[in-house]
Design a protein around this motif. Structure first.
Motif, PDB file in Angstrom:
ATOM      1  N   GLU A  24       0.797  -1.230   0.000  1.00  0.00           N
ATOM      2  CA  GLU A  24       0.000   0.000   0.000  1.00  0.00           C
ATOM      3  C   GLU A  24       0.828   1.278   0.000  1.00  0.00           C
ATOM      4  OE1 GLU A  24      -2.684   2.599   3.035  1.00  0.00           O
ATOM      5  OE2 GLU A  24      -2.709   0.432   3.334  1.00  0.00           O
ATOM      6  N   THR A  25       1.787   1.394   0.906  1.00  0.00           N
ATOM      7  CA  THR A  25       2.540   2.642   1.037  1.00  0.00           C
ATOM      8  C   THR A  25       3.335   2.946  -0.224  1.00  0.00           C
ATOM      9  OG1 THR A  25       2.716   2.269   3.423  1.00  0.00           O
ATOM     10  CG2 THR A  25       4.212   3.888   2.443  1.00  0.00           C
ATOM     11  N   LYS A  26       4.009   1.934  -0.769  1.00  0.00           N
ATOM     12  CA  LYS A  26       4.795   2.137  -1.989  1.00  0.00           C
ATOM     13  C   LYS A  26       3.886   2.465  -3.165  1.00  0.00           C
ATOM     14  CE  LYS A  26       8.889  -0.602  -0.856  1.00  0.00           C
ATOM     15  NZ  LYS A  26       9.756  -1.742  -1.277  1.00  0.00           N
ATOM     16  N   PHE A  27       2.709   1.833  -3.208  1.00  0.00           N
ATOM     17  CA  PHE A  27       1.745   2.100  -4.273  1.00  0.00           C
ATOM     18  C   PHE A  27       1.300   3.562  -4.234  1.00  0.00           C
ATOM     19  CE2 PHE A  27      -2.765   2.538  -5.368  1.00  0.00           C
ATOM     20  CZ  PHE A  27      -2.761   2.133  -6.698  1.00  0.00           C
ATOM     21  N   SER A  28       0.902   4.025  -3.058  1.00  0.00           N
ATOM     22  CA  SER A  28       0.424   5.406  -2.917  1.00  0.00           C
ATOM     23  C   SER A  28       1.520   6.404  -3.259  1.00  0.00           C
ATOM     24  CB  SER A  28      -0.080   5.647  -1.488  1.00  0.00           C
ATOM     25  OG  SER A  28      -1.141   4.773  -1.176  1.00  0.00           O
ATOM     26  N   THR A  29       2.715   6.147  -2.748  1.00  0.00           N
ATOM     27  CA  THR A  29       3.839   7.045  -3.014  1.00  0.00           C
ATOM     28  C   THR A  29       4.147   7.114  -4.501  1.00  0.00           C
ATOM     29  OG1 THR A  29       4.796   6.560  -0.841  1.00  0.00           O
ATOM     30  CG2 THR A  29       6.268   7.499  -2.505  1.00  0.00           C
ATOM     31  N   ALA A  30       4.138   5.960  -5.166  1.00  0.00           N
ATOM     32  CA  ALA A  30       4.454   5.914  -6.594  1.00  0.00           C
ATOM     33  C   ALA A  30       3.411   6.659  -7.419  1.00  0.00           C
ATOM     34  CB  ALA A  30       4.562   4.458  -7.052  1.00  0.00           C
ATOM     35  N   CYS A  31       2.134   6.455  -7.104  1.00  0.00           N
ATOM     36  CA  CYS A  31       1.063   7.138  -7.836  1.00  0.00           C
ATOM     37  C   CYS A  31       1.139   8.649  -7.666  1.00  0.00           C
ATOM     38  CB  CYS A  31      -0.305   6.631  -7.389  1.00  0.00           C
ATOM     39  SG  CYS A  31      -0.689   4.947  -7.902  1.00  0.00           S
ATOM     40  N   LEU A  32       1.311   9.082  -6.416  1.00  0.00           N
ATOM     41  CA  LEU A  32       1.340  10.512  -6.147  1.00  0.00           C
ATOM     42  C   LEU A  32       2.576  11.170  -6.754  1.00  0.00           C
ATOM     43  CD1 LEU A  32       0.071  10.444  -2.462  1.00  0.00           C
ATOM     44  CD2 LEU A  32      -1.138  11.381  -4.436  1.00  0.00           C
ATOM     45  N   GLN A  33       3.686  10.466  -6.750  1.00  0.00           N
ATOM     46  CA  GLN A  33       4.885  11.012  -7.370  1.00  0.00           C
ATOM     47  C   GLN A  33       4.679  11.197  -8.869  1.00  0.00           C
ATOM     48  OE1 GLN A  33       8.409   8.658  -6.832  1.00  0.00           O
ATOM     49  NE2 GLN A  33       9.707  10.059  -7.979  1.00  0.00           N
TER      50      GLN A  33
END
Length: 497
Positions: A24-33
């Motif tokens: 979850e955390t890596k997914f959210s960070t990647a999308c927002l970046q």
């Protein structure tokens, strides 16, 4: 550094397992970046259950204009995750849809209200409120005058000034996406074409690209692409003409309103000559188009277009040169450029804010026929700008149509295709995005282990743009709502899938 997404060209397919699976955390960070730093934008965002577990997979399809393709992310979650809306408002409606359809909670979402009411009790929700002696509330709809589709608008006003507009939809919810699951079959194309009936050609083209990519069909011919584009531009013209005529009617400028009402019918009738149907239904089929075009038909359509377009420009120039019309449209219902970016607006609404957002330039699929998009950074995001975008797009569409008819004077021959649905690649994802007349229309299909649709997600441009209409009414006179609403002209049924 290892990529955390799958890069896919528009109109192509790949193995679903080829998308890196992020927690979850890596997914959210990647999308927002990708959105906040790399200037990507959301084309689709949805959830699917992970087979054999109680976990779910979030799928984000982001348009990457710089690379002219799509970034696809997968995230593994349980029954909740940290909301992305708090970082980027464009996720708002997508996260509400995920919560409503899958009961997955976006923790911290600022406005987790019903979106489509699939369980019933349509329209029953707690609206925003204001308090004070001067405050009053105005409720409009869901039943409207004439033949407009149902939707509810709740205004919080101080005198004549609108402080907040909240829009409640869901009255047109038909479960189209659920009906498409386990397809494709003979009814699939009909469901696709009627998801938003005024965008039948655009939707059918998306669907056929998905079938062509998943079914490993040969690339469509140049002649097929030209014919499909002619149909799409006729669809664009008919709708833009209808919208400009309706805007003229809303400001009581009857000459243009009357002429556009009739002229729109001419373009629908041209579509009928080309497609056998005024809305273009049952024309685009996998691998081809249903009807070839003779040289006689090309000549007739070109002469027809030349005659009618002269009347069209006269009617529109009357409106755009009228001081009384300009006084009503200019500086009315303005959405500033930064708000348009934060809300994730697309299509006419985005370009009217001076944003260079257009699938025809950002994500051109292989073999695409070029139609020059409209871009003018001087547009200010008001009703007049949205009208001018339509006017300029009509010019570009006509330039293409005349050029295409001249190029095809000897007629257009087509390969056979479309009668049999091919076997689809199992365990795959396919994405097709097209610049429909309202804006970016995205279809995503996932297949199961048997090569059947596990799910089909349709993102109508209205999904992105309804919040733009609410923003346009902020601090605006309530009497301006009709022309603001008409200048967006969003789809109720296209949203309420």
């Amino acid at each position: 550094m290892e990529k955390n997404f799958l890069f896919l060209k528009n109109g192509c397919a790949a193995s679903f397992d080829a998308i890196p699976l992020l927690h979850e955390t890596k997914f959210s960070t990647a999308c927002l970046q990708a959105i906040l730093e790399d200037k990507c934008r959301i084309s689709a965002f949805f959830a699917v259950p992970k087979s054999g577990t109680e976990q779910n997979i979030l799928v984000a399809v982001l348009a990457d204009p710089e690379q002219h393709g799509l970034r696809i992310f997968r995230g593994l979650i349980g029954k909740e995750y940290q909301s992305l809306t708090v970082h980027h408002a464009g996720f708002n409606r997508f996260e509400r849809d995920i919560y409503e359809s899958c009961r997955i909670i976006p923790l911290g979402h600022p406005n987790l209200k019903p979106l489509r009411f699939p369980g019933g009790n349509v329209g029953e929700m707690e609206f925003f409120g204001m308090h004070g002696k001067e405050v009053h509330e105005v409720a409009v709809g869901p039943v409207h005058a004439g033949v407009i589709e149902p939707g509810h608008f709740r205004f919080e006003c101080m005198g004549e000034t609108v402080y907040s507009l909240e829009i409640s939809l869901g009255y047109q919810h038909r479960g189209v996406e659920k009906l498409l699951a386990s397809g494709p079959d003979k009814r699939s194309i009909h469901l696709i074409e009627t998801a938003a009936g005024d965008s039948s050609i655009a939707a059918a083209w998306n669907y056929c690209r998905i079938i062509e990519s998943l079914g490993a069909l040969p690339p469509v011919t140049e002649e097929t692409n030209i014919l499909r584009q002619i149909a799409l531009e006729l669809e664009r013209c008919a709708n833009h003409i209808g919208d400009l005529g309706a805007l003229a009617g809303d400001v009581a400028f009857l000459p243009t309103a009357s002429f556009c009402g009739r002229i729109r019918g001419e373009y629908l009738n041209m579509s009928a000559m080309l497609c056998g149907n005024r809305f273009g239904r049952n024309f685009i089929i996998p691998g081809s188009c249903r009807y070839a075009v003779s040289c006689e038909k090309v000549t007739r359509m070109r002469e027809w277009l030349e005659r009618v377009s002269g009347e069209l420009w006269n009617a529109l120039e009357l409106m755009f040169n009228s001081p009384t019309v300009l006084d009503r449209l200019e500086n009315t219902g303005t959405v500033d450029r930064q708000s348009a970016v934060e809300l994730g607006l697309v299509g006419v609404a985005a370009r009217a804010c001076g944003l260079k957002i257009d699938i025809r330039e950002d994500l051109p699929p292989d073999g695409a026929v070029k139609v020059v998009p409209v871009y003018d950074k001087s547009f200010s995001g008001d009703v007049l700008s949205r009208a001018r975008v339509r006017y300029e797009e009509l010019k570009r569409s006509h330039e293409f149509l005349f050029s295409a008819f001249d190029r095809c004077r000897q007629g257009i021959e087509l390969p056979p295709g479309g009668e049999e649905i091919p076997d689809l690649t199992p365990g795959a994802i396919a994405v097709s995005v097209i610049e429909a007349w309202r804006g970016e229309l995205c279809h995503v299909a996932l297949t199961d282990s048997c090569g059947k649709f596990q799910c089909v997600k349709i993102t109508d441009p209205s999904m992105h743009n309804w919040e733009g209409l609410a923003m346009a009414l902020r601090n605006e006179e309530i009497a301006h709502f009709p022309i603001c609403n008409k200048s967006f002209n969003l789809s109720y049924c296209g949203h309420d899938l």
